[in-house]
Enzyme design. Structure first.
Site, PDB file in Angstrom:
ATOM      1  N   ARG A 105       0.845  -1.204   0.000  1.00 19.91           N
ATOM      2  CA  ARG A 105       0.000   0.000   0.000  1.00 19.91           C
ATOM      3  C   ARG A 105       0.878   1.251   0.000  1.00 19.91           C
ATOM      4  O   ARG A 105       0.620   2.220  -0.697  1.00 19.91           O
ATOM      5  CB  ARG A 105      -0.951   0.024   1.201  1.00 19.91           C
ATOM      6  CG  ARG A 105      -1.555   1.414   1.440  1.00 19.91           C
ATOM      7  CD  ARG A 105      -2.793   1.443   2.312  1.00 19.91           C
ATOM      8  NE  ARG A 105      -2.746   0.610   3.479  1.00 19.91           N
ATOM      9  CZ  ARG A 105      -2.020   0.869   4.586  1.00 19.91           C
ATOM     10  NH1 ARG A 105      -1.265   1.948   4.658  1.00 19.91           N
ATOM     11  NH2 ARG A 105      -2.039   0.024   5.605  1.00 19.91           N
ATOM     12  N   TYR A 131     -16.697  16.983 -14.964  1.00 17.19           N
ATOM     13  CA  TYR A 131     -17.099  15.585 -15.064  1.00 17.19           C
ATOM     14  C   TYR A 131     -18.170  15.277 -13.997  1.00 17.19           C
ATOM     15  O   TYR A 131     -18.037  15.721 -12.854  1.00 17.19           O
ATOM     16  CB  TYR A 131     -15.852  14.707 -14.871  1.00 17.19           C
ATOM     17  CG  TYR A 131     -16.120  13.232 -14.850  1.00 17.19           C
ATOM     18  CD1 TYR A 131     -16.425  12.546 -16.026  1.00 17.19           C
ATOM     19  CD2 TYR A 131     -16.061  12.505 -13.666  1.00 17.19           C
ATOM     20  CE1 TYR A 131     -16.674  11.184 -16.006  1.00 17.19           C
ATOM     21  CE2 TYR A 131     -16.309  11.138 -13.645  1.00 17.19           C
ATOM     22  CZ  TYR A 131     -16.613  10.487 -14.815  1.00 17.19           C
ATOM     23  OH  TYR A 131     -16.856   9.145 -14.798  1.00 17.19           O
ATOM     24  N   ASP A 158      -7.447  18.719 -14.231  1.00 15.98           N
ATOM     25  CA  ASP A 158      -7.820  17.371 -14.668  1.00 15.98           C
ATOM     26  C   ASP A 158      -7.463  17.299 -16.155  1.00 15.98           C
ATOM     27  O   ASP A 158      -8.102  17.938 -16.996  1.00 15.98           O
ATOM     28  CB  ASP A 158      -9.319  17.147 -14.432  1.00 15.98           C
ATOM     29  CG  ASP A 158      -9.754  15.724 -14.755  1.00 15.98           C
ATOM     30  OD1 ASP A 158      -9.114  15.084 -15.615  1.00 15.98           O
ATOM     31  OD2 ASP A 158     -10.754  15.254 -14.175  1.00 15.98           O
ATOM     32  N   LYS A 169      -8.666   6.306 -19.164  1.00 14.44           N
ATOM     33  CA  LYS A 169      -8.962   6.829 -20.498  1.00 14.44           C
ATOM     34  C   LYS A 169      -7.737   6.717 -21.410  1.00 14.44           C
ATOM     35  O   LYS A 169      -7.263   5.635 -21.641  1.00 14.44           O
ATOM     36  CB  LYS A 169      -9.504   8.244 -20.382  1.00 14.44           C
ATOM     37  CG  LYS A 169     -10.519   8.448 -19.235  1.00 14.44           C
ATOM     38  CD  LYS A 169     -11.853   7.722 -19.435  1.00 14.44           C
ATOM     39  CE  LYS A 169     -12.718   7.679 -18.173  1.00 14.44           C
ATOM     40  NZ  LYS A 169     -12.997   8.956 -17.530  1.00 14.44           N
TER      41      LYS A 169
END
Ligand SMILES: *Cc1c(COP(=O)(O)O)cnc(C)c1O
Length: 402
Positions: A50, A102, A174, A199
């Site tokens: 992690r 978004y 973004d 994406k």
């Protein structure tokens, strides 16, 4: 020497022939959850996955170099990337976000603000008067998203950065719609870039992932601390696949962008089209700004079809474009924002945002231009108005927002 390398070269060489165990040319995948210590007083470079693992580090390093940042942090999704940066804001401090961001970002910001995690203002960032008014409230963090979804509005990144510098606000961009191949917001003055690597960066529609890249090492360290603390860091296998996808980012996006401009040119000349939204078109309101801050116009566009074209029937008759949300993959996708990505908005809210029921958003993949154009032509021939579809839309499509 590394400062002089071009971005294409950085991607091709990321993690290549760096394996200390066997000198593997292609980077190995390290799935181990934990790593042994040689001595209880001697903390190794990696102890628990992690906090860090070699596979994720390779992707983080590659993304940081591509965006020109000091530190990259790979997380489990684009939403996790955005939520990570919101940890930088205290209760009472203000976040400014684009009014047409978004949908998932809109939902996250609204939910966190409702819980009192921060104050929130949605602003049309293409309007200088609205921007000046919002900045007079001394924001702590400003989120930019350009081009926007689905109308491809362009925000002047340098202009927002200039406002933010005056009040010491952190600017976060973004960069999902263009990727570092076509836009590098840190070089335009932003402090942080976030990505949905789902994406263009992965580009193969087989990983949901995200990344945060900080320009400054100290801010990067703070964000990495939060990522480990909240446990949003990305899994090794996802990082492995995403680095593999990233290698072909430039040739993919170059080809997808070329196809997009050819398809856009053909559609702009079609009488069944009312309007094409693509920053590469000279009549697009953001065309000039896009030219100054982007290295290309990207592979996303939207079309408002003329009255009489039933876009639901159009989509039903497409054979190559898959009806799906998401974007930026090797495969061409199509959606009707009114019934899919933006269905959670009321018909009135969509109208205010400029999202008509006849709007169709296209994400162009790697298929041949001729086949894509033939597919759209075929769809249009079968797109006669259906009363049932009109009734469905006027009621307000009530499907869930992804
Ligand atoms: C998809 C997307 C997100 C969310 O990313 P996920 O990987 O789906 O969590 C955020 N911003 C933009 C611009 C996106 O397109």
């Amino acid at each position: 020497m590394s400062e002089t390398l071009r971005t294409e070269t950085i991607i091709a060489g990321a993690g290549v022939a760096e394996d200390p165990a066997f000198n593997a040319v292609s980077p190995p995948l390290h799935l181990s959850a934990n790593y042994g210590w040689n001595d209880p007083l001697d903390k190794p470079q990696y102890d628990y996955a992690r906090s860090g693992n070699p596979t994720r580090t390779q992707l983080e390093t590659a993304l940081a170099k591509l965006e020109g940042g000091a530190r990259g942090i790979v997380v489990s999704s684009g939403m996790a990337a955005l939520d990570l940066v919101f940890n930088l804001v205290d209760p009472g401090e203000l976040v400014i976000a684009p009014h047409d961001c978004y949908g998932g970002t809109h939902r996250l910001l609204t939910a966190r603000a409702k819980r009192g995690h921060f104050e929130l203002a949605f602003v049309n960032q293409t309007d200088p008067v609205a921007l000046a008014k919002a900045f007079s409230r001394n924001p702590k963090l400003v989120l930019i998203e350009t081009p926007s979804n689905p109308l491809l509005r362009i925000t002047d990144i340098r202009a927002v950065v200039a406002f933010a510098r005056e009040c010491g606000a952190i600017t976060v961009a973004d960069n999902t719609f263009l990727s570092p191949a076509l836009q590098r917001p840190l070089s335009l003055g932003c402090d942080v870039v976030v990505h949905s690597t789902t994406k263009f960066i992965n580009g193969h529609s087989d990983v949901v992932g995200g990344a945060v890249i900080a320009k400054d090492a100290a801010l990067g360290e703070e964000l990495a601390w939060w990522a480990n603390c909240t446990g949003v860091t990305g899994a090794p296998f996802d990082s492995f696949l995403t680095l593999r996808g990233l290698r072909t980012l430039f040739p993919r996006i170059e080809r997808q962008q070329k196809t997009t401009s050819d398809v856009v040119a053909a559609l702009a000349a079609d009488e069944r089209v009312a309007r094409v939204f693509y920053p590469g078109l000279e009549d697009h309101p953001g065309h000039e700004i896009a030219k100054t801050q982007q290295d290309g116009f990207g592979a996303m566009f939207s079309v408002e079809f003329a009255e009489g074209v039933d876009v639901i029937e159009l989509l039903r008759n497409l054979r190559i474009f898959t009806i799906a949300e998401s974007l930026g993959g090797f495969e061409s996708l199509v959606c009707t924002p009114a019934t899919m990505t933006h269905a959670a908005m009321t018909p009135e809210a969509r109208e205010t945002a400029g999202i008509s029921d006849r709007l169709v958003r296209f994400s162009v993949g790697l298929e041949h231009t001729d086949d894509l154009l033939r597919d759209i032509s075929h769809g249009l021939e079968h797109a006669a108005q259906s009363a049932a579809n009109v009734a469905y839309l006027s009621k307000g499509a009530a499907s869930q927002c992804a």
